[in-house]
Design a protein around this motif. Structure first.
Motif, PDB file in Angstrom:
ATOM      1  N   GLN A 165     -30.757  -6.935 -16.839  1.00 39.41           N
ATOM      2  CA  GLN A 165     -32.109  -7.436 -16.635  1.00 39.41           C
ATOM      3  C   GLN A 165     -33.014  -6.483 -15.862  1.00 39.41           C
ATOM      4  N   GLY A 166     -32.396  -5.545 -15.129  1.00 39.00           N
ATOM      5  CA  GLY A 166     -33.188  -4.652 -14.295  1.00 39.00           C
ATOM      6  C   GLY A 166     -33.268  -5.187 -12.875  1.00 39.00           C
ATOM      7  N   VAL A 167     -33.230  -4.285 -11.937  1.00 40.63           N
ATOM      8  CA  VAL A 167     -33.204  -4.665 -10.527  1.00 40.63           C
ATOM      9  C   VAL A 167     -34.507  -5.331 -10.098  1.00 40.63           C
ATOM     10  N   SER A 168     -35.631  -4.860 -10.622  1.00 36.64           N
ATOM     11  CA  SER A 168     -36.929  -5.377 -10.187  1.00 36.64           C
ATOM     12  C   SER A 168     -37.368  -6.618 -10.953  1.00 36.64           C
ATOM     13  N   ASN A 169     -36.574  -7.023 -11.953  1.00 34.44           N
ATOM     14  CA  ASN A 169     -36.996  -8.134 -12.811  1.00 34.44           C
ATOM     15  C   ASN A 169     -36.339  -9.460 -12.464  1.00 34.44           C
ATOM     16  N   ALA A 170     -35.547  -9.508 -11.397  1.00 32.98           N
ATOM     17  CA  ALA A 170     -34.809 -10.731 -11.089  1.00 32.98           C
ATOM     18  C   ALA A 170     -35.072 -11.163  -9.651  1.00 32.98           C
ATOM     19  N   SER A 171     -35.472 -12.407  -9.487  1.00 36.98           N
ATOM     20  CA  SER A 171     -35.648 -12.961  -8.147  1.00 36.98           C
ATOM     21  C   SER A 171     -34.289 -13.312  -7.572  1.00 36.98           C
ATOM     22  N   LEU A 172     -34.234 -13.506  -6.269  1.00 37.99           N
ATOM     23  CA  LEU A 172     -32.979 -13.893  -5.630  1.00 37.99           C
ATOM     24  C   LEU A 172     -32.498 -15.234  -6.166  1.00 37.99           C
ATOM     25  N   ASN A 173     -33.430 -16.146  -6.439  1.00 44.59           N
ATOM     26  CA  ASN A 173     -33.056 -17.442  -7.009  1.00 44.59           C
ATOM     27  C   ASN A 173     -32.368 -17.275  -8.356  1.00 44.59           C
ATOM     28  N   GLU A 174     -32.892 -16.363  -9.184  1.00 40.03           N
ATOM     29  CA  GLU A 174     -32.308 -16.118 -10.494  1.00 40.03           C
ATOM     30  C   GLU A 174     -30.928 -15.498 -10.364  1.00 40.03           C
ATOM     31  N   VAL A 175     -30.781 -14.570  -9.423  1.00 43.18           N
ATOM     32  CA  VAL A 175     -29.477 -13.944  -9.208  1.00 43.18           C
ATOM     33  C   VAL A 175     -28.456 -14.991  -8.771  1.00 43.18           C
ATOM     34  N   CYS A 176     -28.855 -15.854  -7.845  1.00 44.03           N
ATOM     35  CA  CYS A 176     -27.948 -16.915  -7.374  1.00 44.03           C
ATOM     36  C   CYS A 176     -27.537 -17.826  -8.535  1.00 44.03           C
ATOM     37  N   ARG A 177     -28.491 -18.129  -9.404  1.00 46.64           N
ATOM     38  CA  ARG A 177     -28.175 -18.974 -10.556  1.00 46.64           C
ATOM     39  C   ARG A 177     -27.187 -18.278 -11.489  1.00 46.64           C
TER      40      ARG A 177
ATOM     41  N   GLN B  24     -23.806 -18.164  -9.935  1.00 45.71           N
ATOM     42  CA  GLN B  24     -23.364 -19.514  -9.580  1.00 45.71           C
ATOM     43  C   GLN B  24     -22.980 -19.611  -8.097  1.00 45.71           C
ATOM     44  N   LEU B  25     -23.928 -19.177  -7.269  1.00 41.68           N
ATOM     45  CA  LEU B  25     -23.711 -19.177  -5.830  1.00 41.68           C
ATOM     46  C   LEU B  25     -24.996 -19.630  -5.148  1.00 41.68           C
ATOM     47  N   SER B  26     -24.873 -20.520  -4.181  1.00 41.72           N
ATOM     48  CA  SER B  26     -26.064 -20.965  -3.460  1.00 41.72           C
ATOM     49  C   SER B  26     -26.548 -19.864  -2.529  1.00 41.72           C
ATOM     50  N   LYS B  27     -27.811 -19.968  -2.127  1.00 44.52           N
ATOM     51  CA  LYS B  27     -28.345 -18.977  -1.193  1.00 44.52           C
ATOM     52  C   LYS B  27     -27.576 -18.954   0.128  1.00 44.52           C
TER      53      LYS B  27
ATOM     54  N   TYR C 196     -25.674 -15.611   1.569  1.00 48.17           N
ATOM     55  CA  TYR C 196     -25.924 -15.013   2.886  1.00 48.17           C
ATOM     56  C   TYR C 196     -24.660 -15.021   3.743  1.00 48.17           C
ATOM     57  N   ARG C 197     -23.870 -16.082   3.618  1.00 47.05           N
ATOM     58  CA  ARG C 197     -22.638 -16.170   4.398  1.00 47.05           C
ATOM     59  C   ARG C 197     -21.631 -15.095   3.959  1.00 47.05           C
ATOM     60  N   GLU C 198     -21.553 -14.861   2.661  1.00 48.98           N
ATOM     61  CA  GLU C 198     -20.542 -13.939   2.132  1.00 48.98           C
ATOM     62  C   GLU C 198     -20.999 -12.487   2.141  1.00 48.98           C
ATOM     63  N   PHE C 199     -22.284 -12.245   1.837  1.00 49.14           N
ATOM     64  CA  PHE C 199     -22.766 -10.868   1.661  1.00 49.14           C
ATOM     65  C   PHE C 199     -23.858 -10.461   2.652  1.00 49.14           C
ATOM     66  N   GLY C 200     -24.340 -11.406   3.440  1.00 53.31           N
ATOM     67  CA  GLY C 200     -25.401 -11.084   4.387  1.00 53.31           C
ATOM     68  C   GLY C 200     -26.778 -11.042   3.768  1.00 53.31           C
ATOM     69  N   GLY C 201     -26.880 -11.397   2.497  1.00 53.11           N
ATOM     70  CA  GLY C 201     -28.174 -11.387   1.815  1.00 53.11           C
ATOM     71  C   GLY C 201     -28.129 -10.575   0.542  1.00 53.11           C
ATOM     72  N   GLN C 202     -29.291 -10.421  -0.090  1.00 58.35           N
ATOM     73  CA  GLN C 202     -29.368  -9.728  -1.378  1.00 58.35           C
ATOM     74  C   GLN C 202     -28.940  -8.267  -1.261  1.00 58.35           C
ATOM     75  N   ASP C 203     -29.312  -7.607  -0.176  1.00 59.70           N
ATOM     76  CA  ASP C 203     -28.952  -6.198  -0.014  1.00 59.70           C
ATOM     77  C   ASP C 203     -27.440  -6.019   0.002  1.00 59.70           C
ATOM     78  N   GLY C 204     -26.743  -6.913   0.681  1.00 58.17           N
ATOM     79  CA  GLY C 204     -25.286  -6.825   0.732  1.00 58.17           C
ATOM     80  C   GLY C 204     -24.649  -7.036  -0.627  1.00 58.17           C
ATOM     81  N   LEU C 205     -25.175  -8.000  -1.386  1.00 59.30           N
ATOM     82  CA  LEU C 205     -24.653  -8.241  -2.729  1.00 59.30           C
ATOM     83  C   LEU C 205     -24.970  -7.069  -3.644  1.00 59.30           C
ATOM     84  N   MET C 206     -26.175  -6.535  -3.529  1.00 60.90           N
ATOM     85  CA  MET C 206     -26.565  -5.415  -4.380  1.00 60.90           C
ATOM     86  C   MET C 206     -25.711  -4.180  -4.084  1.00 60.90           C
ATOM     87  N   GLU C 207     -25.450  -3.929  -2.812  1.00 56.19           N
ATOM     88  CA  GLU C 207     -24.604  -2.787  -2.435  1.00 56.19           C
ATOM     89  C   GLU C 207     -23.203  -2.966  -2.984  1.00 56.19           C
TER      90      GLU C 207
END
Length: 201
Positions: free
Chosen positions: A32-44, A47-50, A54-65
């Motif tokens: 989809q491209g990094v700039s084309n997806a909101s955090l809500n869409e990524v969570c969907r 299949q992980l709640s926000k 945050y608990r597992e990865f510390g936020g979007q940056d942690g998941l992206m890394e």
């Protein structure tokens, strides 16, 4: 004595299948491209709640890394390892070009897209990008040095300069593929670019 209902204990957070989430996130951002997806869409998609993200990865940056690290392991590392094959430089270049332009999966390269858009990314992901860039150029430099020793490349080009040039040409080819340029056209342009590194008669 009156029987009282058992006191309800606070629920424990569900165990996160980290590898599955990282693999799904990688696939989503790659397609989809990094700039084309909101955090809500990524969570969907993963299949992980926000709160769980945050608990597992510390936020979007942690998941992206983590997703980029998984991409490095699954996609980038095998390509870099191919440069150590005992084949002439020109043959390996052709293998890389054919591999890039005929690779299964989404078009383009997640690493290349993140590289080009790093100004919009978080600290952890940016640090991973820099580490990958350094390693990539070290691998290309060693590859070019071996080819120099065998007289297979232009001796007037230093391994350090050649490594950056190779990195740039591959990144450009992958960016064009990600932009849906015809694969054969990208392959021909990349072959033309690599002719610069042929040995001088």
């Amino acid at each position: 004595m009156t029987d009282l209902p058992a006191k309800r204990r606070p629920g424990r957070p569900k165990t996160v299948d980290r590898q599955r989430v990282v693999a799904l996130a990688m696939d989503h951002w790659w397609r989809q491209g990094v700039s084309n997806a909101s955090l809500n869409e990524v969570c969907r998609q993963v299949q992980l709640s926000k709160p769980a993200l945050y608990r597992e990865f510390g936020g979007q940056d942690g998941l992206m890394e983590a997703a980029l690290g998984y991409y490095e392991e699954q996609v980038v590392a095998p390509v870099l390892a191919a440069t150590e094959m005992d084949l002439p430089f020109a043959e390996l270049v052709e293998l890389l070009i054919v591999g890039m332009t005929n690779a299964p999966g989404p078009a383009g390269c997640l690493f290349t897209e993140m590289r080009l858009g790093r100004a919009q990314l978080g600290e952890a992901t940016t640090k991973r990008i820099r580490t990958m860039e350094q390693h990539r150029r070290q691998v290309f430099q060693a590859w070019y040095r071996r080819a120099l020793d065998r007289g297979e490349v232009n001796a007037s080009v230093s391994p350090a300069v050649a490594a950056r040039y190779i990195d740039t040409q591959i990144a450009m080819a992958l960016a064009l593929l990600g932009a849906c340029e015809p694969a054969e056209s990208v392959a021909e342009q990349t072959r033309l670019a690599f002719r610069t590194l042929r040995p001088v008669p």
